[in-house]
Write an enzyme that holds these catalytic residues in place. Structure first.
Site, PDB file in Angstrom:
ATOM      1  N   GLY A 258       0.815  -1.216   0.000  1.00  0.00           N
ATOM      2  CA  GLY A 258       0.000   0.000   0.000  1.00  0.00           C
ATOM      3  C   GLY A 258       0.847   1.264   0.000  1.00  0.00           C
ATOM      4  CB  VAL A 259      -0.031   4.662  -0.481  1.00  0.00           C
ATOM      5  CG1 VAL A 259       0.662   6.000  -0.650  1.00  0.00           C
ATOM      6  CG2 VAL A 259      -0.435   4.100  -1.831  1.00  0.00           C
ATOM      7  N   GLY A 260       2.303   4.825   1.855  1.00  0.00           N
ATOM      8  CA  GLY A 260       2.552   5.514   3.118  1.00  0.00           C
ATOM      9  C   GLY A 260       3.736   4.948   3.868  1.00  0.00           C
ATOM     10  CG  ASN A 261       5.318   7.199   7.208  1.00  0.00           C
ATOM     11  OD1 ASN A 261       6.245   7.466   6.466  1.00  0.00           O
ATOM     12  ND2 ASN A 261       4.696   8.090   7.939  1.00  0.00           N
ATOM     13  CB  ILE A 262       2.790   1.011   7.506  1.00  0.00           C
ATOM     14  CG1 ILE A 262       2.465   1.729   8.822  1.00  0.00           C
ATOM     15  CG2 ILE A 262       2.871  -0.491   7.730  1.00  0.00           C
ATOM     16  CD1 ILE A 262       1.167   1.296   9.471  1.00  0.00           C
ATOM     17  CD  GLU A 284      -4.030   1.008  -5.520  1.00  0.00           C
ATOM     18  OE1 GLU A 284      -5.013   0.265  -5.496  1.00  0.00           O
ATOM     19  OE2 GLU A 284      -3.811   1.827  -4.608  1.00  0.00           O
ATOM     20  N   GLY A 378      -7.505   0.386  -3.420  1.00  0.00           N
ATOM     21  CA  GLY A 378      -7.325  -0.946  -3.977  1.00  0.00           C
ATOM     22  C   GLY A 378      -7.130  -2.008  -2.919  1.00  0.00           C
TER      23      GLY A 378
END
Lengths: 497, 497
Positions: A258-262, A284, A378
């Site tokens: 996914g998107v972001g820091n994690i 994605e 998504g």
């Protein structure tokens, strides 16, 4: 140039009140920049003259502030779908000013083609080049632009000269035929090419070309902290264990993240662990950390729908563009997120939960069940069809005032049936093959924050007293959320016995 | 005969305490009949000697009373997956005696092959024939039998002479390769054949063959009543409207229809409406009404995983077997329910909800959030990937004491993102393109029972007061369920203002 150049203002004036506008781009990049801003100005002018002007806005995914902020601040948006991550848009949605339809990102393209959302009056897309034949070479993302270009009555092209000639050849544009008689999506390995490098447009639909010269501005990520690092390490350790016991094939499996820091922390940890082979990504959004790991030869190949990169990483890509064109593909989100592809390739999917409950249901979208954050995106496309679906979340939010592990999520986006592995900084819960009672024990023990364990055990005990398959107490299921809403701290929860 | 005949008792004695048993069959048909009964007797004998004896039970879907009732009454089941519809098994699950893992039916086969559920010690499958080469021709269903036969350490075959030579040629056995490098599932039209007509088994694993001669006993459906007929008619009217406005292709689309009375009513109404063309079915369970409509030439072709037919309909099939073999295919549930196939073919999916909320979330499994009914089955396999996903439910249950339309479902199996159309006997709610507030209005207006409309409007009003994307009141979300649990009538609900 096959088409005539026009100004952004001229382009905006071709859009009418009540129109449905399709905006190209994905994950805040490759979105048009000049025309939406001009449209906002145009809307404000009409409003000041007492005229109505509102449009419906269909995008691939998130757009930059150039689109959502501008148009919402001009009160020019009546309807929005399928995803946003913009503060002003979010506020307008939660205020009820904008009607928001939150859809899986693999489906919005076909929903548009199937006519489920009505006609698309105008598409506005960003190109990095326009071929002599008049075909559009998209820029830093694909999203649903090919579908928008195909179905819209009018097409406005922004030609962004900041990317001129750089991206040609990096796109793989494939749109499935309509059912019921169609073939498979012809991708069998992550790096198979299925389509063309540009998008054909009916020249009669082209309103004109607006020149721009501006890179995408992406939001800066906050640096990794101890919590996100531990989550990343927990995911990597779990996958290494699965790999070593033979539950993941020797070649490893393509990764979605996914998107972001994690997501950055997960990729960082997987990249650093040399006991895992270099891997491919079928994902994605292509983030900074992907480019870093490609430069270190830890990621072999990546296919995604957007290059959501900071300036320095985009420079790095462009500096190595000949090699990178062999190792990066940009595809429509319908293909990157397609159930057929995700199941066939055996994707390992890692996505972020807003909250999860002790039975493994995941809330990805709603704060306290009512306030929309961004949208499902998504996440469920991948989770539902993955070889292994992993959800991550810090065990607490708001400095511990909120437990991300609750008795009953206030909203469900991925059900217990689709969440196989849950990971927090506390540890890993493997939910495969477990009944709800077993899952609850596993999640409380391994994932909950120590501050909340006793509360969650109390809930489980009082609910199990009734002796059913899923221990649920109707009177107490949402008590932790109520405690936070009413006292500002979930630790104040009092269950009714 | 390549294998030796043995008695059911000899077969049962090859099974040990703690074993995981894979039982062939699907939707209560094509399941083994003699060995599970003998195993139950064997377990009771061991228990009477003070010995422990419990097994894990992995099936394709529902089994008949010969399996679940027999083994549960013998207290011989520790673990059960992925689906059941048996009273004794349900009670044992809800009493916590059996740990139940409720999984999408498209996934259980690959979960077994991926090793997510450990080893399969013994597979017990029903054959209608065994070829000279020793290959197994399955009987009235496929389920996950081919996978069980492939992975189990030992295989027990029941040769059911009641179907001798009748079914050879009706099966299409295809198991996908393992990821990451594999091809598409080679089915592009409902009636394409992808695999073989029988299942190869390693002869060394065959414990022996047990002879039986007994047809499947399927539960009788109660006759259609006014409510189910109106639901069926509402679905047919809706699909006709979509067809006539061009939102469904001229050839129509393959239909999937769940199991039970409402499914029969839907099929009946679609079959009766001659303004719709004759159609094909790509479904899970082939019920009586399918055979009736095939005889009337209203259904052209059907592919499913089981012939869940009463004796007279099975006779009808056998009497016309040469023609029927051209018009009926039995496939593994992994293929009938596969996301790749459902999305490619553009299935119209019609499934039944236990309850739905005003935002379109569907509960398919849990009474009052805690008591398991059957399991999610294939409903979400189809709903998640369908061209159009339709859920049906009578607007009330228990003679009106329960509203099937509630503010917040007590358990979520298909999320708001996967439920496009909701149908009750009251009417049809088309949820596509609508925000949660708009969906709530549409569902209350069109689907709720008049006795509950005011209550639901009250909930919506009090929740909307807070001004968020999804109008939810944490204190009131489950009040209707609480009212039923505590007073026996949801109409006694009192919301907190």
């Amino acid at each position: 140039m096959k088409y005539s150049f026009i100004s952004a203002e001229e382009a905006a004036a071709s859009i009418h009140n009540g129109n449905t506008i399709g905006i190209g781009g994905f994950s805040s990049v490759g979105t048009p920049k000049a025309v939406p801003a001009a449209l906002a100005v145009y809307a404000e002018k009409l409003h000041s003259e007492g005229k109505e002007f509102k449009v419906g806005l269909i995008t691939g995914g998130a757009t930059g502030s150039q689109v959502d902020s501008a148009l919402v601040q001009a009160h020019a948006v009546a309807f929005r779908t399928p995803f946003q991550s913009n503060k002003e848009m979010r506020n307008a949605i939660n205020a009820g000013e904008v009607q928001y339809y939150d859809v899986h990102l693999s489906q919005i393209g076909q929903d548009v083609r199937y006519g489920f959302l009505g006609d698309i009056d105008v598409a506005i897309v960003e190109a990095s080049d326009i071929t002599e034949e008049g075909d559009i070479v998209l820029s830093t993302s694909v999203g649903i632009s090919p579908t928008l270009i195909q179905v819209a009555h009018k097409v406005i092209i922004e030609l962004n000269e900041a990317h001129a000639s750089k991206l040609t050849g990096m796109h793989d544009i494939y749109i499935p035929d309509a059912p019921p008689y169609r073939r498979e999506i012809p991708i069998y390995r992550v790096n198979d090419r299925a389509g063309s490098i540009s998008v054909r447009v009916n020249p009669e639909k082209v309103v004109g070309v607006v020149r721009t010269n501006e890179r995408d501005r992406i939001a800066a990520f906050t640096p990794l902290n101890d919590t996100t690092s531990r989550i990343g390490q927990n995911v990597a350790d779990f996958l290494l264990g699965e790999y070593q016991r033979g539950a993941i094939p020797r070649e490893f499996l393509p990764l979605q993240s996914g998107v972001g820091n994690i997501a950055n922390a997960v990729l960082g940890a997987l990249g650093a662990d040399k006991k895992l082979p270099a891997f491919s990504m079928y994902t994605e959004v292509i983030q900074n950390s992907v480019i870093d790991l490609m430069m270190q030869e830890r990621i072999r190949f990546v296919a995604g729908s957007s290059l959501t990169l900071s300036d320095d990483r985009l420079d790095m890509l462009y500096d190595n563009i000949d090699v990178m064109k062999e190792r990066v593909l940009l595809r429509p989100q319908e293909i990157t997120n397609h159930p057929e592809m995700i199941r066939r390739l055996g994707i390992i999917a890692v996505n972020t939960a807003l909250e999860a409950d002790i039975f493994g249901n995941v809330n990805s979208t709603h704060v306290l069940g009512s306030k929309m954050m961004n949208g499902i995106g998504g996440s469920a496309d991948f989770a539902r069809n993955a070889y292994l679906s992993i959800f991550t979340t810090p065990s607490t939010a708001k400095d511990g005032l909120i437990s991300s592990i609750v008795p009953h999520v206030s909203h469900v986006d991925s059900t217990e049936h689709d969440v196989r592995i849950l990971v927090t900084e506390q540890g890993v819960a493997d939910l495969r093959g477990k009944s709800p009672s077993q899952r609850a024990r596993c999640i409380i023990e391994n994932c909950a924050h120590p501050d909340y364990k006793e509360l969650l055990w109390d809930y489980l005990k009082l609910s199990e007293g009734k002796g059913c398959h899923t221990p649920m107490s109707l009177r107490n299921a949402l008590k932790m959320h109520i405690a936070f809403a009413e006292t500002g701290d979930m630790r104040n929860t009092k269950f009714e016995m």
